[in-house]
Write an enzyme that holds these catalytic residues in place. Sequence first.
Site, short mmCIF file in Angstrom:
data_model
loop_
_atom_site.label_atom_id
_atom_site.label_comp_id
_atom_site.label_asym_id
_atom_site.label_seq_id
_atom_site.Cartn_x
_atom_site.Cartn_y
_atom_site.Cartn_z
N VAL A 11 47.13 38.72 31.49
CA VAL A 11 46.59 38.26 32.77
C VAL A 11 47.65 37.36 33.38
O VAL A 11 48.46 36.77 32.67
CB VAL A 11 45.24 37.53 32.63
CG1 VAL A 11 44.14 38.50 32.25
CG2 VAL A 11 45.32 36.39 31.63
N SER A 12 47.66 37.26 34.70
CA SER A 12 48.76 36.57 35.38
C SER A 12 48.70 35.05 35.30
O SER A 12 49.72 34.39 35.36
CB SER A 12 48.80 36.99 36.85
OG SER A 12 49.08 38.37 36.93
N THR A 13 47.49 34.49 35.17
CA THR A 13 47.36 33.03 35.11
C THR A 13 46.38 32.63 34.03
O THR A 13 45.57 33.44 33.58
CB THR A 13 46.85 32.46 36.46
OG1 THR A 13 45.50 32.89 36.65
CG2 THR A 13 47.71 32.90 37.64
N GLN A 16 42.65 33.33 34.85
CA GLN A 16 42.10 34.68 34.85
C GLN A 16 41.51 35.02 33.48
O GLN A 16 41.95 34.52 32.46
CB GLN A 16 43.16 35.71 35.24
CG GLN A 16 43.55 35.60 36.70
CD GLN A 16 44.61 36.62 37.06
OE1 GLN A 16 45.44 36.99 36.26
NE2 GLN A 16 44.57 37.06 38.31
#
Length: 197
Positions: A11-13, A16
């Site tokens: 996941v990007s962050t 998330q």
Amino acid sequence: MTDKLYGYVRVSTKDQNEDRQLIALKEYSVPENRIYTDKISGKDLNRPQYRRMVRKLQRGDVLVVKSIDRLGRNYEEILEQWRFLTKEKQAEVVVLDMPLLDTRKSRDLTGTLIADIVLQLLSYVAQTERENIRQRQREGIAAAKARGVRFGRPRKEIPKEFLDLREQWQRHEINSRVAARRLHVAQDTFLRWANGR
């Protein structure tokens, strides 16, 4: 051939949630201790868990991902990683959201060609979406600035004592460091105020 299942989740962050990907990998019977998770952008391959997993992959092992963009968002990088995993590592790759991208199936020339075309198309779409997101961010920031929205920390109010200290500084009675210290601000801030910026 060891034929072990490995899973990769990204996941990007940190905010998330990776549950959707984890559930899909567990339903595919990937052992929990062989699922590697990164909470970091897919813009490049500088991802600790991904690197750790790749080091463990051996010939015949199977890497399972929920979707192709979990490997990355950069078109060239996804293609390069796909080739590295399937050719150099000689591992198999399964993309759950795209059954055509299952290297264990259709190993004949036609199957390989179709998988390569689909991979290139999906990699292109992933990178294009990333570029579109950046463009939308730039447009949103420009629109907000046009409406008068200010970004960053609010500017510090200039204290009343500033004018007197600036005059002393201009007459070379004190230096900018002393003036800044008396105002409890950084020297750069004092100089910015003194120069009218």
